[in-house]
Design a protein around this motif. Structure first.
Motif, mmCIF file in Angstrom:
data_model
loop_
_atom_site.group_PDB
_atom_site.id
_atom_site.type_symbol
_atom_site.label_atom_id
_atom_site.label_comp_id
_atom_site.label_asym_id
_atom_site.label_seq_id
_atom_site.Cartn_x
_atom_site.Cartn_y
_atom_site.Cartn_z
ATOM 1 N N TYR A 133 0.959 -1.288 -0.125
ATOM 2 C CA TYR A 133 -0.173 -0.189 0.050
ATOM 3 C C TYR A 133 0.891 1.201 0.047
ATOM 4 O O TYR A 133 1.995 1.176 0.571
ATOM 5 N N GLN A 173 0.624 5.194 1.243
ATOM 6 C CA GLN A 173 -0.036 6.189 2.260
ATOM 7 C C GLN A 173 0.753 7.468 1.965
ATOM 8 O O GLN A 173 1.842 7.863 2.306
ATOM 9 N N LEU A 228 4.930 7.173 2.675
ATOM 10 C CA LEU A 228 5.044 6.044 3.318
ATOM 11 C C LEU A 228 4.484 4.601 2.775
ATOM 12 O O LEU A 228 3.384 4.516 2.319
ATOM 13 N N LEU A 253 3.562 0.892 3.009
ATOM 14 C CA LEU A 253 3.077 -0.152 3.876
ATOM 15 C C LEU A 253 2.973 -1.577 3.284
ATOM 16 O O LEU A 253 2.428 -1.560 2.216
ATOM 17 N N GLY A 282 2.264 1.036 11.719
ATOM 18 C CA GLY A 282 1.581 0.649 10.577
ATOM 19 C C GLY A 282 0.243 0.328 11.126
ATOM 20 O O GLY A 282 -0.240 0.948 12.465
#
Lengths: 114, 113
Positions: free
Chosen positions: A35, A37, A88, A90, B43
């Motif tokens: 993912y 972000q 970010l 993930l 996270g």
């Protein structure tokens, strides 16, 4: 800890560099995800792997290249990135790719592209 | 197409007060609904999910969420907020097995001491 480990935690790279993000899960899961972000934007699903096979690719530019050598490891290879790719990243895993499966996320790699 | 909306960028609540973080969704068919929380430099962590059954779902850390089909909402609630609840909260929805999970943009919750 969630059982999903991402390295490195921080990465700064130039637009001509090649680097890789690594994710490892110790949960015995069969599905892994990448993912992206970005601030004040919904999480963007990039790639999904189920039993080491890519099952989803969300129109991600080819400068992002995933690799899943086994069900415990997932990589994201980066090359010739753009400044707007700073975000970010993930990694997540789940027991399987199912409608009610909960995701376990790593802490992410904060990427800055200069 | 499925979508999820979190109308508030930030919610401020005094410690000890009840809190609500709003989420509305749009799907064709019956939804699978989730809440996740993200603490600083971490996270996302799963909090709770609604699949079917009782409209009030209980989750981790004393949180609960109420599924309201007529209002297409799945608001996150807690009766008494703690400072340690301060974090970024994400609502997510999935319409069926073949659809990908869609996350909202997140709501930052500040609990004031």
């Amino acid at each position: 800890e969630t059982g999903v480990t991402q390295t490195p935690r921080h990465l700064v790279m130039g637009m001509t560099n090649k680097k890789s993000l690594k994710c490892e899960q110790h949960l015995g899961h069969n599905a892994m995800y990448w993912y992206k972000q970005s601030a004040k934007k919904p999480l963007e699903l990039m790639f999904v792997y189920s039993l080491e096979e890519r099952v989803e690719n969300n129109s991600v530019p080819s400068r992002f290249s995933p690799e899943c050598p086994n069900s415990s490891h997932l990589f994201l290879h980066l090359h010739t990135l753009q400044p707007e790719d700073s975000a970010l990243y993930l990694c997540a895993s789940s027991q399987e790719v199912g409608p009610n499966e909960k995701l376990f996320f790593g802490s992410g790699t904060q990427l800055s592209v200069l | 197409a499925q979508s999820v909306a979190q109308p508030e960028d930030q919610v401020n609540v005094a410690e000890g007060n009840p809190l609500t973080v709003k989420c509305t969704y749009s799907v064709s068919g019956n939804p699978y609904l989730f809440w996740y929380v993200q603490y600083p430099n971490r996270g996302l962590q799963f909090l709770l999910k609604y699949i079917t059954g009782d409209n009030l779902v209980k989750g981790s850390y004393g949180f609960e969420a109420e599924f309201n089909k007529s209002q297409t909402s799945f608001h996150l609630k807690k009766p008494s907020a703690l400072v340690s609840d301060s974090a970024l909260y994400f609502c997510a929805v999935r319409a069926n097995r073949d659809d990908k999970i869609i996350f909202g943009k997140g709501t930052r919750l500040h609990i004031l001491p």
